[in-house]
Design a protein around this motif. Sequence first.
Motif, short mmCIF file in Angstrom:
data_model
loop_
_atom_site.label_atom_id
_atom_site.label_comp_id
_atom_site.label_asym_id
_atom_site.label_seq_id
_atom_site.Cartn_x
_atom_site.Cartn_y
_atom_site.Cartn_z
N SER A 4 0.84 -1.20 0.00
CA SER A 4 0.00 0.00 0.00
C SER A 4 0.87 1.25 0.00
N ASN A 5 0.29 2.35 -0.50
CA ASN A 5 1.00 3.62 -0.40
C ASN A 5 1.25 3.94 1.06
N ILE A 6 2.37 4.62 1.31
CA ILE A 6 2.72 5.05 2.65
C ILE A 6 2.87 6.57 2.64
N HIS A 7 2.20 7.21 3.59
CA HIS A 7 2.35 8.65 3.78
C HIS A 7 3.11 8.88 5.07
N ASN A 39 8.60 8.04 -5.14
CA ASN A 39 8.02 9.20 -4.45
C ASN A 39 6.75 9.65 -5.14
N LEU A 40 5.68 9.82 -4.39
CA LEU A 40 4.42 10.33 -4.91
C LEU A 40 4.33 11.85 -4.75
N PHE A 41 4.83 12.35 -3.63
CA PHE A 41 4.87 13.79 -3.36
C PHE A 41 5.77 14.04 -2.16
N THR A 61 5.16 5.04 -2.86
CA THR A 61 4.34 3.99 -3.45
C THR A 61 4.18 2.79 -2.54
N ASP A 62 5.21 2.48 -1.75
CA ASP A 62 5.15 1.33 -0.86
C ASP A 62 6.31 1.39 0.13
N GLU A 63 6.39 0.37 0.97
CA GLU A 63 7.43 0.31 2.01
C GLU A 63 8.83 0.27 1.40
N ALA A 64 8.98 -0.42 0.29
CA ALA A 64 10.29 -0.50 -0.37
C ALA A 64 10.75 0.89 -0.83
N ARG A 70 14.96 6.47 2.55
CA ARG A 70 15.71 6.61 3.80
C ARG A 70 17.18 6.22 3.66
N SER A 71 17.50 5.40 2.69
CA SER A 71 18.90 5.01 2.51
C SER A 71 19.60 5.83 1.42
#
Length: 99
Positions: A4-7, A39-41, A61-64, A70-71
């Motif tokens: 799922s998308n993550i915000h 990145n979505l935004f 878009t997702d956790e990946a 972050r890396s």
Amino acid sequence: MNTSNIHVFAKWQVKEGQTEKVLALLKTAAEESRKEKGNLFYRVHQSIAEPDTIILFEGYTDEAALNEHRSSTHFQGIVIGQIVPLLEKREVILTTPLD
């Protein structure tokens, strides 16, 4: 893994006298983050009532994609290396949008 998308909501309390420096560094970090494939935004907000409070609203878009962000060199070098030392407090909340 969650697909799922993550915000991300990040609330930063900047040390007194450091807000302009943080915003300048954040401009580069935001530009680089927006170029990431997942990145979505990436939106930066500054509190009206408390100008030393910065809120970041980011979508991936997702956790990946979040982990890749972050890396990344810009996250590690600018956010972790240069901005975090200028903060009094840093709170990060991960969410999945329901709508």
